[in-house]
Design an enzyme around this catalytic site. Sequence first.
Site, short mmCIF file in Angstrom:
data_model
loop_
_atom_site.label_atom_id
_atom_site.label_comp_id
_atom_site.label_asym_id
_atom_site.label_seq_id
_atom_site.Cartn_x
_atom_site.Cartn_y
_atom_site.Cartn_z
N CYS A 1 69.75 45.93 98.28
CA CYS A 1 69.39 46.79 99.43
C CYS A 1 70.54 46.94 100.41
CB CYS A 1 68.17 46.19 100.13
SG CYS A 1 67.87 46.84 101.77
N CYS B 1 69.86 45.66 103.91
CA CYS B 1 69.88 44.19 103.93
C CYS B 1 71.32 43.68 104.03
CB CYS B 1 69.21 43.62 102.68
SG CYS B 1 67.50 44.14 102.45
N CYS C 1 57.78 63.07 93.41
CA CYS C 1 57.90 64.51 93.11
C CYS C 1 58.41 64.71 91.69
CB CYS C 1 58.86 65.17 94.10
SG CYS C 1 58.36 65.02 95.84
#
EC number: 5.3.4.1
Length: 493
Positions: free
Chosen positions: A52, A55, A396
């Site tokens: 991340c 992070c 999507c």
Amino acid sequence: MFRLVGLFFLVLGASAAVIEEEENVIVLTKDNFDEVINGNEFILVEFYAPWCGHCKSLAPEYAKAATQLKEEGSDIKLGKLDATVHGEVSSKFEVRGYPTLKLFRNGKPQEYNGGRDHDSIIAWLKKKTGPVAKPLADADAVKELQESADVVVIGYFKDTTSDDAKTFLEVAAGIDDVPFGISTEDAVKSEIELKGEGIVLFKKFDDGRVAFDEKLTQDGLKTWIQANRLALVSEFTQETASVIFGGEIKSHNLLFVSKESSEFAKLEQEFKNAAKQFKGKVLFVYINTDVEENARIMEFFGLKKDELPAIRLISLEEDMTKFKPDFEEITTENISKFTQNYLDGSVKPHLMSEDIPEDWDKNPVKILVGKNFEQVARDNTKNVLVEFYAPWCGHCKQLAPTWDKLGEKFADDESIVIAKMDSTLNEVEDVKIQSFPTIKFFPAGSNKVVDYTGDRTIEGFTKFLETNGKEGAGASEEEKAEEEADEEGHTEL
């Protein structure tokens, strides 16, 4: 006997989980989590993922905060848990994104909602674990508080039980990431340069000291603090985001510019000069376009690299309405005029639109952009079902083959249109999109707009269309507006 005693100590040793630290941050695991949480009155826990980006950005600031608290002799601890390895722990505490921070007080968690820099983390923790305003006994206590953070607020009152002092403390309780101090001592009054009762905000930038000179109310003081705690011009970063977007000022003037550009210093000064006139009304923020993470913000405003530097204004009050200036040269005069016109209500919202593709109606699923939306979606002779999507959205992408099949299924039905619109590049004034994908139904012979909330399957969409938007429908735009009006007008008896 000795063998039994030895076995006892071996078992005892095995039951005590290993507790390690990295840069004064306790490394938590599923094996030591309960022991550490229950063994500390206050511990802030970061649930993180190694991959991340946010992070990684937080890590050095988090370690600085842990180190400073340890050096101060504080009982507050900081810990971190790799949620990708110890998923059962993160699931227990309903961690849905990274990083997620929670403060455990005697084992009970509460959400962390402060900033991402070490000063903000420490200020938030001290506010949550101590008095909302630190009692200040003398000038040295004032200096110590001033040194503790970039921004502090100090109130001097003759009586800390007075109505004004209570108002001050109530505001202090609601602002977690700014340290507050309070005093009845004359030495403190002299140190903060007051002649009588009053409130002063100190900051390590811009003008340094600002005295509150308005009628004291909770809302007034809170707004004043939020307006003065920021620099005249702030850089948008992960650390400043919560202060910028979480403040009371909802109109933001944004300068998109490369900090590596030779004209950055000049543009920043022009921007700063304009900002002085709108303090407390509009936040002035620059966004460094060299930062990869800011590309999504540029996309949100429909900006491309060859359009930089650029100014955009956004109102967070009205579903994030955007405004685009009509000037090209970024000067103090142009920025000031544009901002004042916005405040006067004479600037129209800027709605993004791509050009209409030549083949927009070639396939069963019609391609909508801002420029052809009204013509197609508001066609009173058609029932139009539109998917509003983002190219980067995983849900999507999953929906795409189903949507194409739906288009094929109704391709020969002249009363039904299946369409899609890229909402990152196109906007419609009265259709607000809050998440992706959003599916809305524009029924024939009606001005209603109905949200589809059913299953995202061929069967679900088909039943919805065959029941004229009833099976699988959410509230219409009209009904949602009525509900909001009812809520605003509702008062308790």
